[in-house]
Design a protein around this motif. Sequence first.
Motif: not given
Length: 174
Positions: A89, A92-93, A97, A101, A103, A119-122, A157, A161
């Motif tokens: 997370a 990659h997330g 950025q 962000s 997580v 959950t993490n940003p993508c 995905q 997220l």
Amino acid sequence: MNTLMSLISVDADRAEQVVEDMSALFRASLNATGEVSLLDEIELCQRYLALEQLRLGDRLVMDWRLPDEDTLYDLMIPSLTLQPLLENAVYHGVEPQVQPSVVSVLVESDLDEIRIVVTNPCQAGTKNRSGNRMALDNIEERLRVYYGPTARLSVYQGDGLFTVCLLYTSPSPR
């Protein structure tokens, strides 16, 4: 190690905490066999994230949604299951950025069924850093070895997220 070196001369107490956190992570990786309490796994993850927080600063924001400590102590998980998910997370997330962000980690349990959601940003439609799913496949295989064919790891995905859901039934608590 670079973060540790930079802290030694300006904040010795924090440098000492970094050494303790790194030592705990090294010990856990060398002894990563069997099950541990979910509380122990989360505490290890928090040590890992403290190290990443030093490096990433305000860009890493954690949102923990956990049951009480007694519940976490009674729930079991294969050692080093949650930590690689959080490492992914962050890598990659959060790292790609420039803005803060989030997580998030959600842990729920109903009787003996355990759900863990990370959950993490993508970035939608782009591949900033491709992965080979090795960590995810390893975790899924370990869950099935410990908890049987009903254990599942699902990946979703969308909407900016990336979400990983673990679902397994743990034998009777400690």
